[in-house]
Design a protein around this motif. Sequence first.
Motif, PDB file in Angstrom:
ATOM      1  N   VAL A   1      57.541  44.756  73.442  1.00  0.00           N
ATOM      2  CA  VAL A   1      56.121  44.184  73.131  1.00  0.00           C
ATOM      3  C   VAL A   1      55.864  43.564  71.995  1.00  0.00           C
ATOM      4  N   VAL A   2      56.389  44.039  70.961  1.00  0.00           N
ATOM      5  CA  VAL A   2      56.449  43.360  69.493  1.00  0.00           C
ATOM      6  C   VAL A   2      57.794  42.974  69.128  1.00  0.00           C
ATOM      7  N   ASP A   3      58.191  41.633  69.399  1.00  0.00           N
ATOM      8  CA  ASP A   3      59.569  41.354  69.074  1.00  0.00           C
ATOM      9  C   ASP A   3      59.126  40.618  67.819  1.00  0.00           C
ATOM     10  N   ALA A   4      60.246  39.938  67.154  1.00  0.00           N
ATOM     11  CA  ALA A   4      60.166  39.281  65.899  1.00  0.00           C
ATOM     12  C   ALA A   4      58.999  38.308  65.879  1.00  0.00           C
ATOM     13  N   ASP A   5      58.730  37.739  66.871  1.00  0.00           N
ATOM     14  CA  ASP A   5      57.702  36.550  67.037  1.00  0.00           C
ATOM     15  C   ASP A   5      56.405  37.152  66.974  1.00  0.00           C
ATOM     16  N   ARG A   6      56.415  38.084  67.935  1.00  0.00           N
ATOM     17  CA  ARG A   6      54.832  38.794  68.021  1.00  0.00           C
ATOM     18  C   ARG A   6      54.409  39.303  66.692  1.00  0.00           C
ATOM     19  N   LYS A   7      55.470  40.200  65.998  1.00  0.00           N
ATOM     20  CA  LYS A   7      55.059  40.668  64.747  1.00  0.00           C
ATOM     21  C   LYS A   7      54.709  39.577  63.649  1.00  0.00           C
ATOM     22  N   SER A   8      55.578  38.398  63.597  1.00  0.00           N
ATOM     23  CA  SER A   8      55.242  37.416  62.764  1.00  0.00           C
ATOM     24  C   SER A   8      53.924  36.926  62.962  1.00  0.00           C
ATOM     25  N   ASP A   9      53.349  36.504  64.205  1.00  0.00           N
ATOM     26  CA  ASP A   9      52.225  35.969  64.748  1.00  0.00           C
ATOM     27  C   ASP A   9      51.045  37.320  64.203  1.00  0.00           C
ATOM     28  N   LEU A  10      51.106  38.365  64.405  1.00  0.00           N
ATOM     29  CA  LEU A  10      50.209  39.462  64.163  1.00  0.00           C
ATOM     30  C   LEU A  10      50.021  39.419  62.506  1.00  0.00           C
ATOM     31  N   GLU A  11      51.108  39.148  61.976  1.00  0.00           N
ATOM     32  CA  GLU A  11      50.860  39.070  60.479  1.00  0.00           C
ATOM     33  C   GLU A  11      50.655  37.734  59.590  1.00  0.00           C
ATOM     34  N   ASN A  12      50.926  36.596  60.408  1.00  0.00           N
ATOM     35  CA  ASN A  12      50.688  35.361  59.646  1.00  0.00           C
ATOM     36  C   ASN A  12      50.062  34.243  60.507  1.00  0.00           C
ATOM     37  N   GLN A  13      49.606  34.380  61.532  1.00  0.00           N
ATOM     38  CA  GLN A  13      49.068  33.419  62.316  1.00  0.00           C
ATOM     39  C   GLN A  13      47.816  32.760  61.817  1.00  0.00           C
ATOM     40  N   LEU A  14      46.954  34.054  61.249  1.00  0.00           N
ATOM     41  CA  LEU A  14      45.667  33.430  60.619  1.00  0.00           C
ATOM     42  C   LEU A  14      45.750  33.355  59.126  1.00  0.00           C
ATOM     43  N   PRO A  15      44.897  32.286  58.741  1.00  0.00           N
ATOM     44  CA  PRO A  15      44.975  32.210  57.278  1.00  0.00           C
ATOM     45  C   PRO A  15      44.388  33.598  56.300  1.00  0.00           C
ATOM     46  N   LYS A  16      45.341  33.757  55.464  1.00  0.00           N
ATOM     47  CA  LYS A  16      44.803  35.148  54.792  1.00  0.00           C
ATOM     48  C   LYS A  16      43.732  34.929  53.923  1.00  0.00           C
ATOM     49  N   THR A  17      43.728  33.646  53.490  1.00  0.00           N
ATOM     50  CA  THR A  17      42.285  33.423  52.649  1.00  0.00           C
ATOM     51  C   THR A  17      41.321  32.291  53.294  1.00  0.00           C
ATOM     52  N   ARG A  18      39.997  32.787  53.206  1.00  0.00           N
ATOM     53  CA  ARG A  18      39.121  31.787  53.834  1.00  0.00           C
ATOM     54  C   ARG A  18      37.865  31.792  52.810  1.00  0.00           C
ATOM     55  N   VAL A  19      37.450  30.695  52.474  1.00  0.00           N
ATOM     56  CA  VAL A  19      36.229  30.643  51.710  1.00  0.00           C
ATOM     57  C   VAL A  19      35.106  29.614  52.229  1.00  0.00           C
ATOM     58  N   ASN A  20      33.857  30.029  52.172  1.00  0.00           N
ATOM     59  CA  ASN A  20      32.729  28.979  52.365  1.00  0.00           C
ATOM     60  C   ASN A  20      31.819  28.823  51.331  1.00  0.00           C
ATOM     61  N   PHE A  21      31.706  27.536  50.981  1.00  0.00           N
ATOM     62  CA  PHE A  21      30.905  27.386  49.690  1.00  0.00           C
ATOM     63  C   PHE A  21      29.600  26.260  50.370  1.00  0.00           C
ATOM     64  N   ASN A  22      28.525  26.610  50.045  1.00  0.00           N
ATOM     65  CA  ASN A  22      27.175  25.948  50.679  1.00  0.00           C
ATOM     66  C   ASN A  22      26.276  25.673  49.465  1.00  0.00           C
ATOM     67  N   VAL A  23      25.615  24.309  49.709  1.00  0.00           N
ATOM     68  CA  VAL A  23      24.652  24.123  48.958  1.00  0.00           C
ATOM     69  C   VAL A  23      23.464  23.571  49.535  1.00  0.00           C
ATOM     70  N   THR A  24      22.324  24.048  49.483  1.00  0.00           N
ATOM     71  CA  THR A  24      21.049  23.499  50.035  1.00  0.00           C
ATOM     72  C   THR A  24      20.143  23.015  49.010  1.00  0.00           C
ATOM     73  N   HIS A  25      19.692  21.779  49.133  1.00  0.00           N
ATOM     74  CA  HIS A  25      18.714  21.165  48.271  1.00  0.00           C
ATOM     75  C   HIS A  25      17.535  20.845  48.855  1.00  0.00           C
ATOM     76  N   SER A  26      16.411  21.450  48.344  1.00  0.00           N
ATOM     77  CA  SER A  26      14.899  20.766  49.171  1.00  0.00           C
ATOM     78  C   SER A  26      14.087  20.335  48.189  1.00  0.00           C
ATOM     79  N   VAL A  27      13.522  18.998  48.444  1.00  0.00           N
ATOM     80  CA  VAL A  27      12.599  18.392  47.642  1.00  0.00           C
ATOM     81  C   VAL A  27      11.568  17.517  48.494  1.00  0.00           C
ATOM     82  N   ASP A  28      10.241  17.775  48.203  1.00  0.00           N
ATOM     83  CA  ASP A  28       9.222  17.313  49.021  1.00  0.00           C
ATOM     84  C   ASP A  28       9.581  17.334  50.423  1.00  0.00           C
ATOM     85  N   VAL A  29       9.665  16.526  51.164  1.00  0.00           N
ATOM     86  CA  VAL A  29       9.983  16.593  52.728  1.00  0.00           C
ATOM     87  C   VAL A  29      11.391  16.614  53.273  1.00  0.00           C
ATOM     88  N   TYR A  30      12.192  16.588  52.182  1.00  0.00           N
ATOM     89  CA  TYR A  30      13.692  16.265  52.568  1.00  0.00           C
ATOM     90  C   TYR A  30      14.357  17.471  52.060  1.00  0.00           C
TER      91      TYR A  30
END
Length: 809
Positions: A691-720
């Motif tokens: 079930v878990v050969d070399a490919d499956r083990k690699s995918d489980l451990e490496n197929q997703l990025p280990k680091t993810r970051v979301n940075f958001n800015v919202t600016h409100s002024v008057d009606v905008y």
Amino acid sequence: MTKDKKVVLQKRSLLSLAVVMALSNASAFADDDDAAKAKAKGDDNTEVIAVTGSRVAGRTAADSAAPIDIFSGQQIRQPSSNDMNEVIRRLVPSYNVETMPISDGSSFVRPANLRGLPPDETLVLVNGKRFHRSALVQISGGSLAQGAQAPDISNIPSIALGRLDVLRDGASAQYGSDAIAGVMNFVLRSDTNGLETQAQYGSTKEGDGDEWQFSANYGTEMTDKGFLNLSMELTQRDATVRADQRPDAQSYIDAGNTYVQDPAQKWGTPRNKSKRLVWNAGIDMNPLASLYLFGNYSDTNTEGAFYYRNLDRDFFTDITLDDGSTFNFLDWFPGGFQPSFGANIYDFSQVVGVKGTMPFISPELGYDFSGSFGRNRIEYFIHNTINPSLANESPTNFKPGTLQQTEKNVNADFTYPIGSLNIAFGGEYRDETYAIISGDEASWEIGEFSSLGIGSNGFPGYSPEQSGEWTRSNYSAYVDMEWDVNMDLMLGAAGRYENYSDFGSTSNGKLSARYNATDNLVLRGTVSTGFRAPTPGQSHTINVATTFIGDDPTPVAVGTIPSTNPIAEYFGGKALTPEKSTNYSLGLGWTVTPNLTTTLDVYRIDVRDRIGMSQSIDIDEDTRDALIASGISNAGDYGQIRFFTNAFDTRTQGVDLVVTYNLSSDWGDTNFSLAGNYNKTEVTDIKDTGVVDADRKSDLENQLPKTRVNFNVTHSVDVYKFDLGVRYYGKWKYSSDEQYQTFGSEFMVDTSATWMATSDFSMTAGVENLFDNYPDKFKYGASTGQVYSGSSPISTDGMRWFLRANYKF
């Protein structure tokens, strides 16, 4: 109350408010004027009470011992996508969903991962009640999701939501099976603000993938003691194509064949057309009892593609018919063909309940009795293909069969506060049925020319022998206690017992604590055990695909069979047992200033006996004869078999960081939000190397990025209002047949501008993936025209723009 106590309470309130702001890991913030208007109208979109993970009335995210993200309805509706998976991917850094082109049913019910764990290790609730699963078992869902059977949250329209709670902690002791990676609770709108409508149109920079969307929400009072809230959404999305011409198809064109399409094999997002309806209602019948009901209905038609069948296929040969004449499928498809595969997906649920208090026992004893029904049905169809064994009598359109998942739940929940101690307890009975319904005869029929291939090419139909219905029931009991020891310390403990009709019982527990170390610093932590019960779909799914092995022209029937099938047992198959976990989390919330807050949480999730699909096992002639001699007469039906098994253990460790800063000036109000996740999974034990050969083990451990970051800015002024979001994805790795490719890190930029023309009418223009960024090209896809890996954590459609108008009547 003394002056000192008042000061302490004020400081605690300020700390709680600041931590709520930090935990509300936002991609967009409603401006203060809108929030004030919403609260004045009673709109629950701004509500911060978090029931998820706690059964204490009035408990907020800041008061919780576990990390909870709370997203308002306005934040959920900010992205342009009508797929809830895409919306959550933009909100929660540790949530990932892959593109999955040409992946059978997984192209339509895409598997999503929270903290890198399988889709069915995240529990999904609606209004605090368990949401039913999809009928799809992810046989083609890729290494991270293979075998999973999870709810399909794409059936939930964003306009129906008042908020979304994401509990990033194990909670099986509180809610039962599946709550290993966390819990997502979709809280439906209950406001009574009249009619709100929204229309949207968008497309990609390439000019394909046009998307239309119209949605509406209507909320009204039912007498002066109740409410009714209805939501509707109509969507249509055209397919996208991101492909190069296949070399074999190009060679036919170069040789003068004018019937070959360019590209012959289309890679991209499937087309989709959906109708969705959600309802939520409640009424106070008397001072002691309130009736509630809510549910959903959706109807989705979606269609993608399969691999191109080139002119070198064995069925493109002269066939001598019974009357002596000859036939060749080239007469029908002179340039080869690409099957078109799709599904009609129907989803329905209904929950009815009554809640209140029992003063005849104790005025403090609260109750909640509910019953629910949920069903998901997937009706497959396939066009532009053949059953080669039927020769000239073959249709070119087939209905290869239907999958159906049905669930029924009955719950009884009670709460009883004793001073500063809150005791919750209750029980649940659940019944679920998985069904495979056979397709039309031509889709599975074995015709006279079986050597050319059997069944509808691309997706052979389910035969009557493969169809069936399998039911499993379970009952459970739990107790969940939270004790506010004093103004600074809260302790919690929960325990749950469950018994299943197919594999027995399991018990789980959870301990939690939250401590105000100072006026500005909160410490919190939990430790728990959890489980995920194998579904009837995993235990009983049957599928047979006819394929060719190497250069051998003889078709081979590859059967996915239950692990308790006698043939599977011959090769070591056993009844599936639950996946079990141990979760640890430790975190802090720090109010640096009233406008600057930070939360930091570290976690570890150990999962044992994870379920996976075995590799295909050859059944040679001697083995086949031995099986038949032992009484297993259908052993001759298969050339290869595979089955699910409890195959491996993993350890997932990570860190979540959330920072928010709010700035007000003469230039307007600006909100900054930074949410980051580092997540690493390690395979700690392999029980079955098949079930878990070399490919499956690699995918489980490496197929997703280990680091993810979301940075958001919202600016409100008057009606905008102006929104800017930057998403970062770290490196990840692809593996197949011991071929490896490392994909580089990526930045994605989203931006939008909103003009609030009046208090009831607004217009938004936005661009997602502003710089038209694509993942690295896929090195191993040239032979099939594939440009980008289907496992990419970012969209492969490039830049998308949209226009949106919103009007409230």
